[in-house]
Each structure stands twice: as C-alpha cells, then as structure tokens.
Design a protein around this motif. Structure first.
Motif, PDB file in Angstrom:
ATOM      1  N   LYS A  16       0.946  -1.234   0.024  1.00  0.00           N
ATOM      2  CA  LYS A  16      -0.080   0.037  -0.043  1.00  0.00           C
ATOM      3  C   LYS A  16       1.043   1.425  -0.121  1.00  0.00           C
ATOM      4  N   ARG A  17       2.030   1.316   0.844  1.00  0.00           N
ATOM      5  CA  ARG A  17       2.746   2.550   0.868  1.00  0.00           C
ATOM      6  C   ARG A  17       3.615   2.544  -0.399  1.00  0.00           C
ATOM      7  N   SER A  19       2.743   1.806  -3.528  1.00  0.00           N
ATOM      8  CA  SER A  19       1.954   2.354  -4.237  1.00  0.00           C
ATOM      9  C   SER A  19       1.662   3.969  -4.179  1.00  0.00           C
ATOM     10  N   GLU A  20       1.497   4.153  -2.985  1.00  0.00           N
ATOM     11  CA  GLU A  20       1.391   5.572  -2.738  1.00  0.00           C
ATOM     12  C   GLU A  20       2.644   6.562  -3.085  1.00  0.00           C
ATOM     13  N   MET A  21       3.758   5.990  -2.545  1.00  0.00           N
ATOM     14  CA  MET A  21       5.132   6.894  -2.990  1.00  0.00           C
ATOM     15  C   MET A  21       4.975   6.881  -4.566  1.00  0.00           C
ATOM     16  N   GLY A  23       2.874   6.952  -6.622  1.00  0.00           N
ATOM     17  CA  GLY A  23       1.816   7.905  -7.032  1.00  0.00           C
ATOM     18  C   GLY A  23       2.263   9.428  -7.008  1.00  0.00           C
ATOM     19  N   ARG A  24       3.023   9.520  -5.964  1.00  0.00           N
ATOM     20  CA  ARG A  24       3.662  10.783  -5.566  1.00  0.00           C
ATOM     21  C   ARG A  24       4.849  11.315  -6.765  1.00  0.00           C
ATOM     22  N   ARG A  53       5.132   0.416 -10.332  1.00  0.00           N
ATOM     23  CA  ARG A  53       4.052   1.337 -10.092  1.00  0.00           C
ATOM     24  C   ARG A  53       4.266   2.717 -10.680  1.00  0.00           C
ATOM     25  N   TYR A 142      10.968  11.618  -0.182  1.00  0.00           N
ATOM     26  CA  TYR A 142       9.882  10.658  -0.134  1.00  0.00           C
ATOM     27  C   TYR A 142      10.393   9.480   0.785  1.00  0.00           C
TER      28      TYR A 142
END
Ligand code: IMP
Ligand code: MG
Length: 178
Positions: A16-17, A19-21, A23-24, A53, A142
C-alpha cells in the motif's frame, strides 16, 4: 520466521505504501526524464515493487553500490563507490532509491557524488527512516515509514547478508546479533 522477534511492517502495508509513494513520484515527474538509481543491495526488492508502479513514459533504472568502512565514523571519506552507474546522468532528473536512512552518511555521500555530475535534479526516496540515529543532517524527499531505532531485516534488508528474501520487514531477534 523465527529470526524476528516481531513483524514491524507486513506485506500488505508495504504494498500500500509503495503504491502511494509511486503515485507521488508519478505526479512530481510528469513530462520529465527520470533516472531511478537503486542502491545495492538493500533496495532491490523495494525498487522492483516501486518501478512496477511508475507510469512515467521516460524512466530508466540504474544501480550503484557503495561500501562503508566502520559504522562509528561520520567521515564521508569512509564511504566509496564500488559499482557505478552505467549511464551518464547529466541533465537528467535523478531519484536515489535507498532501503533505509539511518545515520545519513550513505545518502549524504551519494548526493555529493551525483550532484557533481551535473544532473537536472537529485532527490532521495527511502523506504524507511530511523530519524533517531542521524549523524548527518539530511532528510529524504519521499519516505515510506518512520521506524524506531531497532535493527530490521527483510524486503531486501540483511543482517550479515541473510534475511533479504523475507517478504515483510521484521525486527531482528537481539540474540542473533553478534
Ligand atoms: P547510513 O549511511 O547510516 O544512513 O546507512 C544506511 C545503510 O545502513 C542502509 O542502506 C542499510 O544498508 C544499513 N542499515 C541501517 N539500518 C539498518 C537496519 O536496521 N537493517 C539493515 N540494514 C540497515
Ligand atoms: Mg544499504
């Protein structure tokens, strides 16, 4: 796994994390040429997940390996490049991908080394951060997880070259540390 006293970050939380990273990173580097620089060996699992990702059109991946002599010095000359990038990073946007930011010596050294090559920019992406152990004042651009001052293994990170294959991040059992 019996090498760990507990799991600190499980597989689901890592996925999950990461993916978030990504995304940024996708948003920040849109329309730019990005070279992702993985620091071996510790970043190999993280970078494999992160890269899958990334949706940018213009992205390359390259690797560097560094070695440090003695954990008790903050001298930058105690660190050296043992395997360099294949490609020139001049005028490219560079993102250093590291497993963990601990004393900060490795990242400080890499930032100095890579900035001297004339890139368009250099930023740092670290899966984990142990802010309590910093010797060099430095932060990642990040950061995946802030963690306490404990020795962790798995998801690429080792103790004496072992445990890199674990799919989670665990706190190493104290009695295994020599
Ligand atoms: P720094 O130069 O002290 O920031 O060193 C960071 C490097 O130390 C990382 O790339 C890891 O290879 C290693 N390291 C620091 N903490 C840990 C840990 O808890 N487990 C495994 N390796 C670690
Ligand atoms: Mg490392």
């Amino acid at each position: 796994m019996d090498c760990c006293e507990r799991i600190l970050i499980d597989e689901g939380s890592l996925a999950k994390r990461v993916s978030e990273m990504a995304g940024r990173i996708n948003a920040d580097y849109e329309g730019k040429r990005l070279t992702v620089v993985g620091i071996l060996k510790g970043s190999f699992v993280f970078i494999a997940d992160l890269m899958r990702r990334i949706t940018l059109e213009n992205v390359e991946v390259d690797f560097m390996k560094v070695s440090s002599y003695g954990p008790f010095t903050d001298a930058m000359d105690a660190i050296s490049v043992t395997q360099d990038l294949d490609a020139d990073v001049r005028d490219k946007h560079v993102l250093i991908v590291e497993d963990i930011l601990d004393t900060g010596r490795t990242i400080a050294f890499l930032l100095g080394t890579l900035k001297a090559r004339g890139p368009a920019s250099v930023k740092v992406c670290a899966l984990m951060d142990k802010p309590g152990r910093r010797l060099v004042e430095i932060e990642a651009d990040y950061t995946g997880f802030r963690i306490p001052d404990e020795f962790v293994v798995g998801y690429g990170l080792d103790y004496a070259q072992k445990y890199r294959h674990l799919p989670y991040i665990g706190v190493l059992r104290k009695d295994l540390v020599k």
